[in-house]
Design an enzyme around this catalytic site. Structure first.
Site, PDB file in Angstrom:
ATOM      1  N   VAL A 203      34.851 -13.355  23.929  1.00 41.42           N
ATOM      2  CA  VAL A 203      34.974 -12.688  22.630  1.00 41.42           C
ATOM      3  C   VAL A 203      36.374 -12.068  22.482  1.00 41.42           C
ATOM      4  CG1 VAL A 203      34.091 -10.812  21.185  1.00 41.42           C
ATOM      5  CG2 VAL A 203      32.488 -12.238  22.479  1.00 41.42           C
TER       6      VAL A 203
ATOM      7  N   LYS B  34      25.695  -3.793  23.118  1.00 40.82           N
ATOM      8  CA  LYS B  34      24.328  -3.410  22.711  1.00 40.82           C
ATOM      9  C   LYS B  34      23.599  -2.617  23.784  1.00 40.82           C
ATOM     10  CE  LYS B  34      24.211  -7.632  24.331  1.00 40.82           C
ATOM     11  NZ  LYS B  34      25.048  -8.732  24.017  1.00 40.82           N
TER      12      LYS B  34
ATOM     13  N   GLU C 163      29.060  -3.634  14.572  1.00 37.85           N
ATOM     14  CA  GLU C 163      28.392  -4.774  13.919  1.00 37.85           C
ATOM     15  C   GLU C 163      28.116  -5.918  14.892  1.00 37.85           C
ATOM     16  OE1 GLU C 163      27.438  -5.081  10.314  1.00 37.85           O
ATOM     17  OE2 GLU C 163      26.282  -6.359  11.625  1.00 37.85           O
TER      18      GLU C 163
ATOM     19  N   VAL D 211      24.596  -6.549  17.503  1.00 43.96           N
ATOM     20  CA  VAL D 211      23.303  -7.187  17.213  1.00 43.96           C
ATOM     21  C   VAL D 211      23.551  -8.453  16.408  1.00 43.96           C
ATOM     22  CG1 VAL D 211      21.040  -6.943  16.111  1.00 43.96           C
ATOM     23  CG2 VAL D 211      22.131  -4.950  17.162  1.00 43.96           C
TER      24      VAL D 211
ATOM     25  N   GLY E 184      25.886 -23.918  28.714  1.00 45.37           N
ATOM     26  CA  GLY E 184      26.607 -22.638  28.664  1.00 45.37           C
ATOM     27  C   GLY E 184      25.934 -21.593  27.795  1.00 45.37           C
TER      28      GLY E 184
ATOM     29  N   GLU F  69      23.024 -17.842  31.095  1.00 52.05           N
ATOM     30  CA  GLU F  69      23.815 -17.454  32.270  1.00 52.05           C
ATOM     31  C   GLU F  69      23.171 -18.025  33.532  1.00 52.05           C
ATOM     32  OE1 GLU F  69      26.241 -14.786  32.045  1.00 52.05           O
ATOM     33  OE2 GLU F  69      25.952 -14.451  29.918  1.00 52.05           O
TER      34      GLU F  69
ATOM     35  N   ASP G  62      17.927  -8.279  26.632  1.00 52.46           N
ATOM     36  CA  ASP G  62      18.975  -8.336  25.599  1.00 52.46           C
ATOM     37  C   ASP G  62      18.361  -8.070  24.217  1.00 52.46           C
ATOM     38  OD1 ASP G  62      21.775  -9.447  24.671  1.00 52.46           O
ATOM     39  OD2 ASP G  62      20.293 -10.626  23.559  1.00 52.46           O
TER      40      ASP G  62
ATOM     41  N   LYS H 128      18.735  -4.813  21.359  1.00 52.33           N
ATOM     42  CA  LYS H 128      19.027  -5.031  19.931  1.00 52.33           C
ATOM     43  C   LYS H 128      17.901  -4.458  19.063  1.00 52.33           C
ATOM     44  CE  LYS H 128      21.742  -9.129  21.095  1.00 52.33           C
ATOM     45  NZ  LYS H 128      21.684 -10.573  21.358  1.00 52.33           N
TER      46      LYS H 128
ATOM     47  N   GLY I 179      28.776 -16.292  20.780  1.00 55.97           N
ATOM     48  CA  GLY I 179      29.960 -17.159  20.736  1.00 55.97           C
ATOM     49  C   GLY I 179      31.192 -16.346  20.416  1.00 55.97           C
TER      50      GLY I 179
HETATM   51  N1  HSE Z   1      23.085 -13.629  25.348  1.00 56.47           N
HETATM   52  C1  HSE Z   1      22.871 -13.376  23.962  1.00 56.47           C
HETATM   53  C2  HSE Z   1      22.122 -14.522  23.342  1.00 56.47           C
HETATM   54  C3  HSE Z   1      24.120 -13.175  23.175  1.00 56.47           C
HETATM   55  O1  HSE Z   1      21.746 -15.477  24.015  1.00 56.47           O
HETATM   56  O2  HSE Z   1      21.873 -14.459  22.152  1.00 56.47           O
HETATM   57  C4  HSE Z   1      24.720 -11.836  23.381  1.00 56.47           C
HETATM   58  O3  HSE Z   1      23.850 -10.811  23.022  1.00 56.47           O
END
Ligand code: HSE
Length: 440
Positions: free
Chosen positions: A24, A116, A140, A143, A198, A201, A212, A216, A314
């Site tokens: 990023v 997040k 922004e 999330v 990709g 992880e 994750d 959010k 991304g």
């Molecule tokens: N790893 C997250 C996803 C993106 O797969 O959406 C970053 O929060």
């Protein structure tokens, strides 16, 4: 984007420091240079990225050096540099990101962050430090990547009453579930494919087990209901138990399986906030959100139903959200004013999962004898759970029963499942999954 060339040559200079230079951060650095004139025209200031902190100084970064940015492994030197006005944090994780951001805010710098996990755990502390020091904290990108959803909740819907937010906010799990639906693949093989591409992880736990999405969900719930909600308040289940069979049955019943982040008001005004896989009717707008895409569906009293859709991860899409925030905080520097502060006036409490109304699909393997259906039905009745539909398939001595319930409190539904497991006529409980988005 050169239409603004020269237009802001005399605009004041704002110096930007960035913590982190991964996928990023690299895109933020590139776009800040490529779109510099437009960003200046829109924000009223020349925005110059002057310093970046990285974990590994030995990694070659020809692009950044070429642009005259100083690269350091010492994040503190950036947040303590009096020349720097705004900090972008894209390093992720709790520490040292938390301490660096707090220090930056204390030093009077506005902060734009995509973090997040940090916001969901320590949001209150960050908001407070920003307010105490008269600076902004914008997030922004935290999330659903590129999708504008924080600003709509914080600002555009500030005059409405949000009732419910349902999101597909994790692209990795949505990709896995989409592949399972499209090809009949197992969870394991869809995960391997996601890793090869990709999306996932090497250690997929944060995505696959819903951590994750839970972070959010906490952020969305706080904003939607003007109350403090942290990641610890979110009930969480991941998708690693979703089998190819469940996905097939969902399809046969005209549903899809999705990992949903749900924040809603209960009938008594508490907040129910949860992340779990669920069946969703194919006609629900979220059902058509496939692959790594994200979407957030908002139900508000006056606005009605809204859906925000796009790329949730991304480098470049996430950089878009960060640059939008950067322009906002730079405008405040140039023209005065501040973004919204933390809004927790409603002080709603969190409803435990057991008290939340949900619906279940339960698939049972039973003996096919007279009275079996009656015994099964009696268990549901004993827990005050109303059955909506029953489907029976099977041959010989065995039958498969698929029961879909009406809404009941989650504790009653899970007690029903425990009770069914102990019933003589039930050989096994094969599947238990929640159902969302239809009539109750
Ligand atoms: N790893 C997250 C996803 C993106 O797969 O959406 C970053 O929060």
């Amino acid at each position: 984007m050169n239409s603004a060339k020269g237009a802001q040559a005399n605009a004041p200079l704002l110096k930007v420091g960035m913590l982190g230079a991964g996928v990023v951060g690299g895109q933020v650095a590139r776009l800040l240079v490529e779109q510099n004139n437009d960003l200046a025209a829109r924000s009223g200031s020349q925005l110059a990225l002057v310093a970046i902190s990285v974990k590994d100084l030995k990694k070659p970064r020809p692009d950044l050096i070429h642009r005259g940015v100083s690269v350091t492994s010492d994040g503190a030197s950036i947040v303590n540099d009096p020349q720097i006005d705004i900090i972008i944090e894209v390093m992720g994780g709790i520490e040292p990101a938390r301490s660096l951001i707090l220090q930056a805010l204390k030093n009077g710098k506005s902060v734009v962050t995509a973090n997040k996990a940090l916001l969901a755990q320590h949001g209150a502390e960050l908001y407070e430090a920003a307010a105490d020091n008269g600076v902004d904290i914008y997030f922004e990108a935290a999330v659903a990547g590129a999708i504008p959803i924080i600003r709509p909740l914080r600002e555009s819907l500030a005059g409405d009453q949000v009732k419910r937010v349902i999101g597909i906010v994790n692209g990795t799990t949505n990709y896995i579930l989409s592949k399972m639906a499209a090809s009949g693949a197992s969870f394991e093989s869809a995960l391997k494919e996601a890793q090869a591409l990709g999306y996932a992880e090497a250690d997929p736990t944060a995505d696959v087990e819903g951590f994750d999405a839970a972070a959010k969900a906490a952020i969305l719930a706080s904003l939607a209901f003007h109350s403090r909600v942290t990641a610890a308040d979110v009930y969480r289940e991941g998708i690693s138990d979703v089998t190819a069979d469940i996905v097939r049955i969902a399809n046969e019943m005209n549903h899809v399986v999705k990992l949903l982040a749900i924040a809603q008001l209960t009938n008594d005004g508490r907040i129910s906030v949860r992340v779990h896989p669920a069946l969703l009717p194919k006609e629900h707008p979220l059902a058509s959100v496939r692959d790594a895409f994200n979407a957030v569906f908002v139900e508000a009293k006056s606005a009605g139903e809204l859906m925000f859709y796009g790329r949730g991860a991304g480098g470049e899409p996430t950089a878009s959200a960060i640059l939008g925030d950067l322009v906002a905080v730079a405008r405040h520097r140039a023209l005065g004013g501040l973004g919204p502060k933390e809004s927790t006036y409603a002080e709603r409490s969190i409803a435990p999962m057991g008290e939340t109304l949900t619906r279940y699909l339960i698939r049972l393997n039973v003996n096919d004898r007279p009275g079996v259906l009656a015994s099964v039905a009696q268990v549901f009745a004993a827990h005050s759970v109303s059955i909506q539909t029953v489907r029976q398939d099977g041959s010989d001595e065995q039958a498969e029963l698929i029961v879909v319930t009406h809404a009941a409190v989650d504790a009653a539904l899970s007690a029903t499942v425990d009770h069914l497991r102990k019933l003589d006529v039930v050989r096994s409980v094969e599947t238990v999954i929640r159902v969302e988005g239809g009539a109750n």
